[in-house]
Structures are given as C-alpha cells and as structure tokens.
Design an enzyme around this catalytic site. Structure first.
Site, PDB file in Angstrom:
ATOM      1  N   SER A  42      88.764  31.713  34.830  1.00 37.92           N
ATOM      2  CA  SER A  42      88.343  30.974  36.014  1.00 37.92           C
ATOM      3  C   SER A  42      89.516  30.178  36.565  1.00 37.92           C
ATOM      4  CB  SER A  42      87.176  30.035  35.673  1.00 37.92           C
ATOM      5  OG  SER A  42      86.675  29.396  36.835  1.00 37.92           O
ATOM      6  N   ASP A  43      89.516  29.978  37.875  1.00 38.24           N
ATOM      7  CA  ASP A  43      90.569  29.185  38.498  1.00 38.24           C
ATOM      8  C   ASP A  43      89.992  28.440  39.696  1.00 38.24           C
ATOM      9  OD1 ASP A  43      93.683  28.867  38.331  1.00 38.24           O
ATOM     10  OD2 ASP A  43      93.218  28.982  40.470  1.00 38.24           O
ATOM     11  N   THR A  44      90.471  27.221  39.893  1.00 41.58           N
ATOM     12  CA  THR A  44      89.975  26.363  40.974  1.00 41.58           C
ATOM     13  C   THR A  44      91.136  25.865  41.819  1.00 41.58           C
ATOM     14  OG1 THR A  44      88.099  25.625  39.620  1.00 41.58           O
ATOM     15  CG2 THR A  44      88.681  24.261  41.509  1.00 41.58           C
TER      16      THR A  44
END
Length: 210
Positions: A67-69
């Site tokens: 996941s990446d934000t």
C-alpha cells in the site's frame, strides 16, 4: 494461507490488526521513488504494486499486501517532508485548501498470479490556520513521516476542517477494500467490517463527521 504486509509503517500494521487475521509485516525490497510521468493515482497504485511484488520471490505461496499513500493537490504529488522546514512549506501550500489523500492497495498471490488492486481517494479540507500554528506543529516529530506533513489521527487533527471519505484510507489502509480483496483470495475475515465503519472506534475517527 500466509498474509504478508509489505511495509515498515506502524500505522498500516495497526490498521491491519483491526481485521483480526494473522499476518507478518516484512519490509518491502524496493524504494518509494516517484516517477514524473505518473499521475497521482498511478503513483499511489504503482508504488503499492512494487511493494507487494518485491517480496514475491521470498514468499511465493503467501498473499502479499502493498500500500502507498500520497497527497494530490491540483494534480501535484506531495509526499513526506524532507525536514521540518519542508514540513512548514508543505503545510503552507495546503492551508485553507482542499486536497485528495490517495491510497493505493495491491494484493498479490505469486503462486497463482492472481491480484487485486484498488485506489481510494479521500478529500481533506484544511483550516486557514495561522503561521504560528503551522510553525508549532512542524516543530514536532509528528509531520516528518507523513505524506502532506500532517497526521490526521494525531495532533494534526487541529489543522483539518473537514474529511470526506474513508478515514482509514486517509490514515493509510482502506480496510473495506482490503477485506474485499482478501475475500477474493478465500481469506476469511472474522470481523464485521461494516460495523467497524459504523462504530468508528479507531483513534479519533469519531471527531470527523460520518
């Protein structure tokens, strides 16, 4: 089936524990390098995919979660600040404006080649806070490892006027989407995710309007 969270983020670890399923957290074997050609949604998803895929050789039988934000401000990508001065500069850009928090999710099962991908967008409107407020907040450690230089579940809450969308996605992991993806891999989810979102018991979730 083993679940591997490809991350070093304490926030994502804390969020994934809410699903009450066993998992291991393993640092991804890749860097979070931005590519100029990627749009903000493309970057959030591509980096999530890189993280998951980086562990495929080590854990071919596992389900890998990356996941990446990042922050999307009028098409411009904003990541984590380099230092406190950079944090002040970023906060100045966000002040009094609405931006998107984009979180990409990638689930990968290397043994079968199956995957699940998702991008969640959350709209955040910042208060027109003062220079002194920005200075005081940026002087602490909280902004330094956060995309956009603020922590919406921590003291950074005081800088936010409104949140529209999935609070957990803005923190770092959209659990509704993750649960949907895990079910597609036949991973049972022992908690009622809809109830979790309705009760909003995680950290200061209830301080934001549903």
């Amino acid at each position: 089936m083993i679940l591997i969270l490809a991350s070093t983020s304490p926030r994502r670890y804390q969020l994934l524990t809410l699903l009450q399923i066993p998992f291991l957290m393993v640092p991804p074997q890749t860097t979070e390098k931005s590519e100029a050609a990627w749009s903000p949604p493309e970057e959030a998803l591509c980096l999530a995919k890189r993280k998951a895929a980086s562990l495929a050789n080590r854990f071919p039988a596992a389900v890998l979660l990356g996941s990446d934000t990042l922050i999307n401000l009028d098409g411009q990508k904003i990541g984590k600040p380099n230092d406190q001065a950079d944090a002040r500069r970023i906060l100045g850009r966000l002040r009094g404006r609405t931006h998107e928090v984009l979180t990409g999710v990638s689930l990968l099962h290397p043994a079968t080649g199956t995957s699940f991908e998702w991008i969640e967008a959350v709209r955040i409107t910042m208060r027109n806070f003062s220079d002194a407020e920005a200075e005081a907040y940026a002087a602490g450690d909280e902004p330094l490892d956060k995309a956009g230089a603020y922590c919406l579940q921590g003291q950074g809450r005081s800088l936010i006027e409104r949140l529209e969308g999935d609070y957990l996605a803005a923190v770092g992991l959209p659990l509704r989407a993750v649960a949907e993806g895990l079910r597609s891999f036949q991973v049972p989810i022992p908690v009622d995710v809809d109830t979790m979102y309705r009760e909003r018991k995680f950290l200061n979730w209830r301080t934001y309007d549903p």
